[in-house]
Design a protein around this motif. Structure first.
Motif, PDB file in Angstrom:
ATOM      1  N   ALA A   1      14.013   5.499  -2.641  1.00 25.25           N
ATOM      2  CA  ALA A   1      14.405   5.348  -1.241  1.00 25.25           C
ATOM      3  C   ALA A   1      13.200   5.513  -0.325  1.00 25.25           C
ATOM      4  CB  ALA A   1      15.486   6.371  -0.898  1.00 25.25           C
ATOM      5  N   SER A   2      12.302   6.417  -0.664  1.00 30.17           N
ATOM      6  CA  SER A   2      11.099   6.619   0.149  1.00 30.17           C
ATOM      7  C   SER A   2      10.220   5.379   0.159  1.00 30.17           C
ATOM      8  CB  SER A   2      10.305   7.828  -0.386  1.00 30.17           C
ATOM      9  OG  SER A   2      11.046   9.019  -0.269  1.00 30.17           O
ATOM     10  N   ILE A   3      10.073   4.738  -0.986  1.00 31.64           N
ATOM     11  CA  ILE A   3       9.273   3.513  -1.060  1.00 31.64           C
ATOM     12  C   ILE A   3       9.867   2.444  -0.172  1.00 31.64           C
ATOM     13  CG2 ILE A   3       8.644   1.589  -2.592  1.00 31.64           C
ATOM     14  CD1 ILE A   3       8.380   3.701  -4.846  1.00 31.64           C
ATOM     15  N   GLU A   4      11.178   2.277  -0.234  1.00 30.36           N
ATOM     16  CA  GLU A   4      11.833   1.231   0.549  1.00 30.36           C
ATOM     17  C   GLU A   4      11.771   1.522   2.044  1.00 30.36           C
ATOM     18  OE1 GLU A   4      12.686  -1.536  -0.653  1.00 30.36           O
ATOM     19  OE2 GLU A   4      12.653  -1.104  -2.799  1.00 30.36           O
ATOM     20  N   LEU A   5      11.644   2.790   2.405  1.00 28.12           N
ATOM     21  CA  LEU A   5      11.522   3.174   3.817  1.00 28.12           C
ATOM     22  C   LEU A   5      10.072   3.183   4.291  1.00 28.12           C
ATOM     23  CD1 LEU A   5      14.103   6.105   3.803  1.00 28.12           C
ATOM     24  CD2 LEU A   5      14.336   3.959   5.099  1.00 28.12           C
ATOM     25  N   GLY A   6       9.141   2.911   3.375  1.00 27.63           N
ATOM     26  CA  GLY A   6       7.727   2.936   3.737  1.00 27.63           C
ATOM     27  C   GLY A   6       7.137   4.322   3.806  1.00 27.63           C
ATOM     28  N   GLU A   7       7.832   5.315   3.281  1.00 34.05           N
ATOM     29  CA  GLU A   7       7.366   6.706   3.319  1.00 34.05           C
ATOM     30  C   GLU A   7       6.735   7.037   1.972  1.00 34.05           C
ATOM     31  OE1 GLU A   7      10.988   8.624   4.501  1.00 34.05           O
ATOM     32  OE2 GLU A   7      10.982   7.642   6.477  1.00 34.05           O
TER      33      GLU A   7
ATOM     34  N   ASP B   1       4.037   8.649   0.894  1.00 32.28           N
ATOM     35  CA  ASP B   1       3.566   9.982   0.498  1.00 32.28           C
ATOM     36  C   ASP B   1       4.681  10.754  -0.200  1.00 32.28           C
ATOM     37  OD1 ASP B   1       1.040   9.571   1.460  1.00 32.28           O
ATOM     38  OD2 ASP B   1       1.375  10.589   3.382  1.00 32.28           O
ATOM     39  N   ASP B   2       5.886  10.666   0.345  1.00 37.47           N
ATOM     40  CA  ASP B   2       7.028  11.332  -0.267  1.00 37.47           C
ATOM     41  C   ASP B   2       7.297  10.756  -1.657  1.00 37.47           C
ATOM     42  OD1 ASP B   2       7.354  12.904   1.955  1.00 37.47           O
ATOM     43  OD2 ASP B   2       9.033  11.774   2.778  1.00 37.47           O
ATOM     44  N   ALA B   3       7.200   9.441  -1.776  1.00 33.97           N
ATOM     45  CA  ALA B   3       7.451   8.784  -3.066  1.00 33.97           C
ATOM     46  C   ALA B   3       6.445   9.243  -4.113  1.00 33.97           C
ATOM     47  CB  ALA B   3       7.407   7.269  -2.894  1.00 33.97           C
ATOM     48  N   ARG B   4       5.159   9.226  -3.750  1.00 33.39           N
ATOM     49  CA  ARG B   4       4.124   9.636  -4.720  1.00 33.39           C
ATOM     50  C   ARG B   4       4.295  11.087  -5.115  1.00 33.39           C
ATOM     51  NH1 ARG B   4       1.028   5.905  -1.635  1.00 33.39           N
ATOM     52  NH2 ARG B   4       0.613   7.544  -0.092  1.00 33.39           N
TER      53      ARG B   4
ATOM     54  N   THR C   1      -0.206   2.101  -3.794  1.00 32.21           N
ATOM     55  CA  THR C   1       0.451   1.827  -2.522  1.00 32.21           C
ATOM     56  C   THR C   1       1.141   0.467  -2.604  1.00 32.21           C
ATOM     57  OG1 THR C   1      -1.505   0.755  -1.586  1.00 32.21           O
ATOM     58  CG2 THR C   1      -1.270   3.134  -1.232  1.00 32.21           C
ATOM     59  N   GLY C   2       2.037   0.204  -1.632  1.00 35.22           N
ATOM     60  CA  GLY C   2       2.632  -1.114  -1.483  1.00 35.22           C
ATOM     61  C   GLY C   2       3.370  -1.599  -2.719  1.00 35.22           C
ATOM     62  N   ALA C   3       3.173  -2.884  -3.027  1.00 39.77           N
ATOM     63  CA  ALA C   3       3.858  -3.496  -4.172  1.00 39.77           C
ATOM     64  C   ALA C   3       3.475  -2.831  -5.486  1.00 39.77           C
ATOM     65  CB  ALA C   3       3.549  -4.995  -4.215  1.00 39.77           C
TER      66      ALA C   3
END
Length: 592
Positions: free
Chosen positions: A468-474, A476-479, A497-499
């Protein structure tokens, strides 16, 4: 309602053997009980609830859901071919028919939902202590939500039934929209979470808890935001898109809801990754192995216990162990999955790299060694009639040149191949066997293990949060979440990052959750099924050539072990034709 309720005590109570009170088993014949007895005796009421739990099933039946994906191949077929070739019809649901995967069947799920509806209609009228009623009511809400979540994952929007239909009632009901179903599941989970304790203690260990209800909600909200439910191309010409997808939804808000639901579990502070900071690669391997053998640890949110003397279709070690140990080798890992385990330095495995191709099982992600039995892997001692052929217990899935007593070179078939001198009918086609979930300390030829099945664990919650963090562009939370899991696995952290981050995440989920009934749904909701599930199932052919110094040079050749295919209609299952005929208000899924 019928004046007697049939309660299968011995089957239902095996799930909670520690909660058994043998005194009450002698009160009445086991065939059935008058209705008034059931709702006036807390032991009988709880037994009724226990029987509903049986419908949860598990992922350790003889045919695993993994063999309907690019994770494993089921060597005995059992109608899995119809699924993996995408040739299901409303009259032939392949392995989803019959008793092979009961927890994923339309009729069985609705039988359990009806039982939960009966329970919820009756529980408030019972004369029990309020704390007991509250706990059992919370469990019933969770169970009803869980059955609906399985139906929705497989069929899309389904009829939401919350009343108990009796003979003579008009039970013909339409399908609810996908959104209505997911909203209903979320509300049920919230109701359950408000009634259940954070942890079940003592005799109630193994029952649903607050964390399980929250985890179910988090999973369902993640699905709600996923690509499948927001892409219409595969439903071209279907007149009711609201049954299989969201119409006009704020997708960003759906991702936010999914992230918040996962974060709420993280914020409980009640769970953590098991063996979170391993001291070495070996420690990481052992920690990931032990995670799935332990009935209770800090990562478990909700799992199902098994007892050796009780069955329910469960004999995991024997079903899946190597044939050179007199096991059945059922669900065998595929090269498709093996190739997706990274090297231990975090780089990708590549057959075009000569070093990788020459030694494909060296220096891999520790989870590979904890999940897969491969040629040369150390396993348990061989059975007494085999030990003279292999005193060390080493998996043999290749062909090996040997010098005989005359000095001539002979080709020997591995003990765990389909040409094994031990058993030549239960061997793997792919050259691999399952290691994950299998207790090495049990001789599966004669005994059953008690390894639990994990419905929800904290690792999934972190992955849901990362997605969900990746899809929201967040990012840092995802990593942060992904790296917690990688560190536990003994793998280096990532900075993508990104794709690249999205792809890295998806592969991380693939290997971390392997064989846990995730890949079937992930491949669909990410809409990568046309790419990954259309690929033929691959295995490995291994040949060990004897060198002059009595060593071997190994050659590894990927091979096809099963034809696979994909049709877009397989994003959802067809509603069984029998159900369509019983209820003329149902609308069939696209493509069927």
């Amino acid at each position: 309602m019928n004046k007697k309720l049939s309660i299968f005590f011995l089957a239902s109570l095996f799930l909670f053997a520690s909660a058994c009170n043998e005194d009450f088993l002698d009160k009445k014949p086991l065939a059935g009980f008058p209705e008034d007895d059931v709702w006036n005796d807390p032991t009988l009421t709880e037994a009724f609830l226990n029987d509903i739990y049986r419908g949860l099933g598990h992922g350790m039946y003889e045919t695993m859901l993994a063999s309907h994906t690019d994770e494993t191949h089921f060597i005995h077929n059992y109608d899995t071919r119809q699924v993996v070739e995408s040739i299901l019809t409303p009259t032939d649901l392949g392995n989803f028919n019959g008793g092979r995967l009961p927890h994923f069947q339309w009729n069985d799920s609705y039988k359990r939902i009806r039982a939960a509806n009966i329970f919820l209609e009756k529980i408030d009228e019972t004369p029990f202590e309020e704390d007991l009623k509250k706990r059992m009511k919370g469990e019933a809400h969770f169970l009803r939500a869980y059955f609906y979540h399985n139906l929705v994952r497989l069929f899309g929007g389904v009829p939401i039934v919350t009343k108990v239909y009796e003979l003579g009632d008009d039970f013909l009901v339409e399908r609810n929209t996908l959104k209505e179903c997911i909203d209903f599941i979320a509300v049920e989970c919230e109701a359950a979470a408000s009634l259940l304790p954070l942890r079940q203690e003592g005799a109630n260990v193994g029952r649903a808890n607050k964390g399980a209800a929250m985890a179910l909600k988090a999973r369902m909200l993640l699905y709600a935001a996923s690509d499948l439910y927001h892409t219409t191309g595969w439903t071209s010409g279907f007149g009711n898109p609201e049954l299989v997808g969201y119409v006009g939804a704020d997708r960003n808000q759906l991702w936010r809801d999914a992230k918040d639901a996962a974060k709420a579990i993280i914020d409980l502070g009640a769970y953590d990754l098991y063996n979170r900071t391993p001291n070495s690669q070996e420690d990481a391997i052992q920690g990931y192995t032990d995670l799935f053998l332990s009935k209770q640890n800090e990562e478990v949110i909700f799992n199902r216990f098994f007892l050796e003397k009780r069955d329910d279709g469960y004999n995991f070690g024997k079903h899946n162990g190597p044939n050179g140990y007199h096991n059945w080798g059922g669900n065998t890992p595929l090269q498709n999955l093996i190739d997706d385990y990274e090297m231990e330095d975090g780089s990708l495995f590549d057959w075009d790299d000569p070093a990788h191709a020459a030694a494909p099982y060296k220096n891999r992600d520790p989870r590979f060694y904890a999940s897969i039995l491969y040629d040369g892997a150390k396993w348990r001692p061989r059975p007494s009639d085999v030990i003279d052929m292999d005193s060390e217990g080493i998996i043999q899935t290749g062909q090996y040149e040997r010098k005989n007593s005359s000095g001539e070179i002979e080709v020997m078939e591995g003990l765990d191949t389909r040409k094994s001198p031990i058993e030549d009918w239960n061997g793997s086609y792919s050259g691999y066997y399952l290691r994950k979930f299998v207790d090495v300390n049990v001789d599966h030829q004669f005994f059953k293990q008690e390894t639990p099945w994990p419905f929800f664990r904290y690792g999934e919650i972190l992955l849901n949060y990362a997605e969900a963090s990746i899809e929201l562009g967040e990012e840092d939370d995802a990593r942060m979440a992904i790296n917690m899991i990688r560190e536990r696995a003994g793998m280096p952290t990532i900075s993508d990052t990104g794709a690249d981050l999205k792809q890295r995440y998806r592969n991380e989920r693939r290997v971390e959750m392997a064989f846990e009934e995730q890949r079937y749904f992930d491949a669909r909701r990410w809409m990568i099924a046309p790419d990954v599930l259309s690929k033929d199932a691959q295995g490995i052919q291994i040949y060990a050539k004897l060198n002059g110094d009595n060593t071997h040079t190994y050659t590894y050749t990927p091979i096809v072990v099963q034809d696979r295919g994909w049709n877009d209609r397989m994003y959802l299952l067809p509603i069984p034709q029998g159900e369509m005929e019983k209820n003329n208000k149902l609308i069939q899924n696209p493509g069927y």
